[in-house]
Design an enzyme around this catalytic site. Sequence first.
Site, PDB file in Angstrom:
ATOM      1  N   HIS A 107     -10.281  28.492  81.720  1.00 18.42           N
ATOM      2  CA  HIS A 107     -10.110  29.921  82.019  1.00 18.42           C
ATOM      3  C   HIS A 107     -11.021  30.395  83.145  1.00 18.42           C
ATOM      4  O   HIS A 107     -10.802  31.464  83.706  1.00 18.42           O
ATOM      5  CB  HIS A 107     -10.301  30.768  80.758  1.00 18.42           C
ATOM      6  CG  HIS A 107     -11.719  30.937  80.305  1.00 18.42           C
ATOM      7  ND1 HIS A 107     -12.265  30.222  79.255  1.00 18.42           N
ATOM      8  CD2 HIS A 107     -12.720  31.760  80.737  1.00 18.42           C
ATOM      9  CE1 HIS A 107     -13.511  30.598  79.069  1.00 18.42           C
ATOM     10  NE2 HIS A 107     -13.814  31.530  79.960  1.00 18.42           N
ATOM     11  N   ASP A 137      -9.181  24.234  76.659  1.00 15.69           N
ATOM     12  CA  ASP A 137      -9.816  25.102  77.655  1.00 15.69           C
ATOM     13  C   ASP A 137     -10.833  24.336  78.497  1.00 15.69           C
ATOM     14  O   ASP A 137     -11.925  24.823  78.772  1.00 15.69           O
ATOM     15  CB  ASP A 137     -10.490  26.299  76.975  1.00 15.69           C
ATOM     16  CG  ASP A 137     -10.764  27.436  77.960  1.00 15.69           C
ATOM     17  OD1 ASP A 137     -10.273  27.364  79.105  1.00 15.69           O
ATOM     18  OD2 ASP A 137     -11.471  28.384  77.586  1.00 15.69           O
ATOM     19  N   GLY A 208     -19.834  34.741  81.881  1.00 13.74           N
ATOM     20  CA  GLY A 208     -20.434  33.989  82.969  1.00 13.74           C
ATOM     21  C   GLY A 208     -21.014  32.668  82.495  1.00 13.74           C
ATOM     22  O   GLY A 208     -21.197  31.746  83.282  1.00 13.74           O
ATOM     23  N   ASN A 209     -21.326  32.582  81.170  1.00 14.15           N
ATOM     24  CA  ASN A 209     -21.766  31.316  80.599  1.00 14.15           C
ATOM     25  C   ASN A 209     -20.599  30.362  80.363  1.00 14.15           C
ATOM     26  O   ASN A 209     -20.817  29.165  80.088  1.00 14.15           O
ATOM     27  CB  ASN A 209     -22.475  31.535  79.255  1.00 14.15           C
ATOM     28  CG  ASN A 209     -23.950  31.857  79.404  1.00 14.15           C
ATOM     29  OD1 ASN A 209     -24.385  32.957  79.104  1.00 14.15           O
ATOM     30  ND2 ASN A 209     -24.714  30.872  79.865  1.00 14.15           N
ATOM     31  N   SER A 210     -19.378  30.870  80.429  1.00 15.26           N
ATOM     32  CA  SER A 210     -18.205  30.039  80.153  1.00 15.26           C
ATOM     33  C   SER A 210     -18.205  28.784  81.015  1.00 15.26           C
ATOM     34  O   SER A 210     -18.366  28.849  82.235  1.00 15.26           O
ATOM     35  CB  SER A 210     -16.920  30.824  80.427  1.00 15.26           C
ATOM     36  OG  SER A 210     -16.720  31.811  79.451  1.00 15.26           O
ATOM     37  N   LEU A 265       3.125  11.610  66.978  1.00 12.29           N
ATOM     38  CA  LEU A 265       3.651  10.924  65.805  1.00 12.29           C
ATOM     39  C   LEU A 265       5.095  11.307  65.524  1.00 12.29           C
ATOM     40  O   LEU A 265       5.868  10.513  64.995  1.00 12.29           O
ATOM     41  CB  LEU A 265       2.763  11.242  64.599  1.00 12.29           C
ATOM     42  CG  LEU A 265       2.941  10.422  63.332  1.00 12.29           C
ATOM     43  CD1 LEU A 265       2.714   8.940  63.606  1.00 12.29           C
ATOM     44  CD2 LEU A 265       1.989  10.915  62.249  1.00 12.29           C
ATOM     45  N   GLY A 266       5.461  12.539  65.867  1.00 13.15           N
ATOM     46  CA  GLY A 266       6.840  12.968  65.673  1.00 13.15           C
ATOM     47  C   GLY A 266       7.137  13.451  64.265  1.00 13.15           C
ATOM     48  O   GLY A 266       8.208  13.170  63.725  1.00 13.15           O
ATOM     49  N   VAL A 267       6.194  14.200  63.665  1.00 10.04           N
ATOM     50  CA  VAL A 267       6.426  14.797  62.348  1.00 10.04           C
ATOM     51  C   VAL A 267       5.915  16.226  62.354  1.00 10.04           C
ATOM     52  O   VAL A 267       5.037  16.582  63.148  1.00 10.04           O
ATOM     53  CB  VAL A 267       5.717  14.025  61.216  1.00 10.04           C
ATOM     54  CG1 VAL A 267       6.341  12.663  61.003  1.00 10.04           C
ATOM     55  CG2 VAL A 267       4.219  13.899  61.501  1.00 10.04           C
ATOM     56  N   ILE A 269       3.968  18.770  59.794  1.00 11.66           N
ATOM     57  CA  ILE A 269       3.115  18.545  58.635  1.00 11.66           C
ATOM     58  C   ILE A 269       2.458  19.838  58.185  1.00 11.66           C
ATOM     59  O   ILE A 269       2.413  20.826  58.926  1.00 11.66           O
ATOM     60  CB  ILE A 269       2.019  17.499  58.935  1.00 11.66           C
ATOM     61  CG1 ILE A 269       1.218  17.907  60.184  1.00 11.66           C
ATOM     62  CG2 ILE A 269       2.607  16.112  59.071  1.00 11.66           C
ATOM     63  CD1 ILE A 269       0.058  16.988  60.513  1.00 11.66           C
TER      64      ILE A 269
END
Length: 473
Positions: A107, A137, A208-210, A265-267, A269
């Site tokens: 960001h 992020d 600003g710390n981001s 994995l294609g599930v 859950i």
Amino acid sequence: MTRLRSGTLLAMALSAGLAFAAPVPVFAFGAPESFADLAAKISPSVVNITTTSTVAASTGGNPMVPPGSPFEDLFPDQNGPQGPQRSEALGSGFVISEDGYIVTNNHVIEGADSIEIEFFSGKKLPAKLVGTDPKTDIALLKVETDAPLPFVQFGDSDLARVGDWVVAMGNPLGQGFSVSAGIVSARNRELSGTYDDYLQTDAAINRGNSGGPLFNMDGQVIGVNTAILSPNGGSIGIGFSMASNVVSKVVDQLKQFGETRRGWLGVRIQDVTPDIAESMGLTEAKGALVTDVPDGPSKTAGIKPGDVITMFAGNEVTDANSLTRRVADAPVGEAVPVVVLREGRTETLQVTLGRREDEEAKAFPAATPAPAEPHEMDILGLTLAPLTDDLRGKLGLDQGAEGLVVTGVDQASEAFTKGLREGDIITEAGQQKVLRLKDLQDRIQEAKSAGRKSLLLLIRRDGDPRFVALSLE
């Protein structure tokens, strides 16, 4: 309350013939005399980041001033649409290699036309974007430099304990390089993302710390400062840093591929709650319950809805989130053993993982729910009707859709509390298909005969499935 000295208490215990186990020693370490040596060591690796971007044309946010007005000179630019304008934003980051790779938050640089890095020495260099991962992020930047840059290394965030000292560095509120200290307040915090694993800290973190680093006392980065919880926009001692064990994997992929490549994995859950565990006859509420298996790796391998995944690649699965993270970290295209609990027995299946990003790029049609008229039977706090062609049309369902449609929910019922609503479709009860109202009645009777206190229902809404256990008492 009377307080007794330890010697008096021990004497009383011995005279009464009581025995105590030896106390476990607790080592409490005082605050460091100073953080100055640590700050001097790590500061050269921390950077300030300035981004510029073009803001789209605006019609102006201030009152319009009529031509000829005496206030026209006060608002010379407020009449008519405004052209594109340049905007600047500030953030923080840190160098992770001597050849100029820099980590920050996505960001911080999102939408930027240009990125400038200011080093602790005051030197400034332009940076190019290597890759981003909005899900965590995280962004990776690169500067070109002839001289080796001071850099820091990632530490093992799993070793960070609640109460350990940490140091945050960055560019708060655009004031320049700044150091703050605190402790790890909590671990494994989740905010809103699928792969969230935040360390919470009371070290002061502000705007600003981001993107700045959170250091342990060995000068290793164990987190990337990302967010704060605040009613006023300033630090109140609740900050969140994405754990380094998540960040380092993302950075490695961004460096190698310019993008993330997570396992798939294609599930679908969900967690195994205590009531779901009871309804399935499980001894523990652990694992990840499979609600749906679309075409993909798991379906090919034989995983079915209703399976409880208990192990993945040799690691225990405690809940849905732990499985999601382990799968994401697994290499794409690799066959991994998956242990499932099915009808009281365990089975081990080999699943060759796909790539999650490829699947997320596909578009899936969504059903459009619509209210239906109440019909036929009230049970478990629900008014239910079998699906007919007319109801399928009203609910925007495929003609092949099967089950019982919820046409009403008693707001005082457990079903309402657990989120069932009009338009939901019950497709299974007791892990068996239900097509008619009698099917549901039979499943209820079977569960009662087996001594079960609840019945497991598979609910679909907008095509998304989830299991709900409803009490039979």
